[in-house]
Design a protein around this motif. Sequence first.
Motif, PDB file in Angstrom:
ATOM      1  N   UNK A  10       0.791  -1.272   0.076  1.00 38.38           N
ATOM      2  CA  UNK A  10       0.085  -0.075  -0.009  1.00 38.38           C
ATOM      3  C   UNK A  10       0.791   1.315  -0.121  1.00 38.38           C
ATOM      4  N   UNK A  11       0.556   2.424  -0.572  1.00 38.25           N
ATOM      5  CA  UNK A  11       0.996   3.571  -0.505  1.00 38.25           C
ATOM      6  C   UNK A  11       1.147   4.165   0.748  1.00 38.25           C
ATOM      7  N   UNK A  12       2.003   4.963   1.374  1.00 38.73           N
ATOM      8  CA  UNK A  12       2.093   5.325   2.646  1.00 38.73           C
ATOM      9  C   UNK A  12       0.800   6.203   2.816  1.00 38.73           C
ATOM     10  N   UNK A  13       0.128   6.783   2.042  1.00 36.85           N
ATOM     11  CA  UNK A  13      -1.074   7.700   2.483  1.00 36.85           C
ATOM     12  C   UNK A  13      -2.209   6.942   2.709  1.00 36.85           C
ATOM     13  N   UNK A  14      -2.415   5.697   1.922  1.00 36.56           N
ATOM     14  CA  UNK A  14      -3.318   4.949   1.923  1.00 36.56           C
ATOM     15  C   UNK A  14      -3.472   4.034   3.163  1.00 36.56           C
ATOM     16  N   UNK A  15      -1.949   3.742   3.640  1.00 36.91           N
ATOM     17  CA  UNK A  15      -1.863   2.933   4.752  1.00 36.91           C
ATOM     18  C   UNK A  15      -2.229   3.677   5.791  1.00 36.91           C
TER      19      UNK A  15
END
Length: 75
Positions: A10-15
Motif C-alpha cells: 500500500x502507498x504510505x498515504x493509503x496505509x
Amino acid sequence: MPTERITLDLDATGLYAARYAAAARSQSLDEWISKVVRDHAIRDALEVDGPRDDLDEPPGWADEIMDNIFREDEE
C-alpha cells in the motif's frame, strides 16, 4: 469467519488513512481492510452483473450470518 494470510503493498498515504479509519472504529487494521474489501467487492459485483444465483457462497458466509442473527448484544 475463516481468514487467509496475504501480503499487500500500500502507498504510505493509503496505509495511514486505513490505520486511522480502523482506529476510529476500534478495529484492527486487518478487520477494517477485510470489511472494506468485502463490502466494495460485493457492491462492484452487483453493479457489473447484478444478483446471480449460480455462485457459491463465500467461505464462512453462512456462519457469519448466523452469528449476526443469534449473537447477544454486548452491554
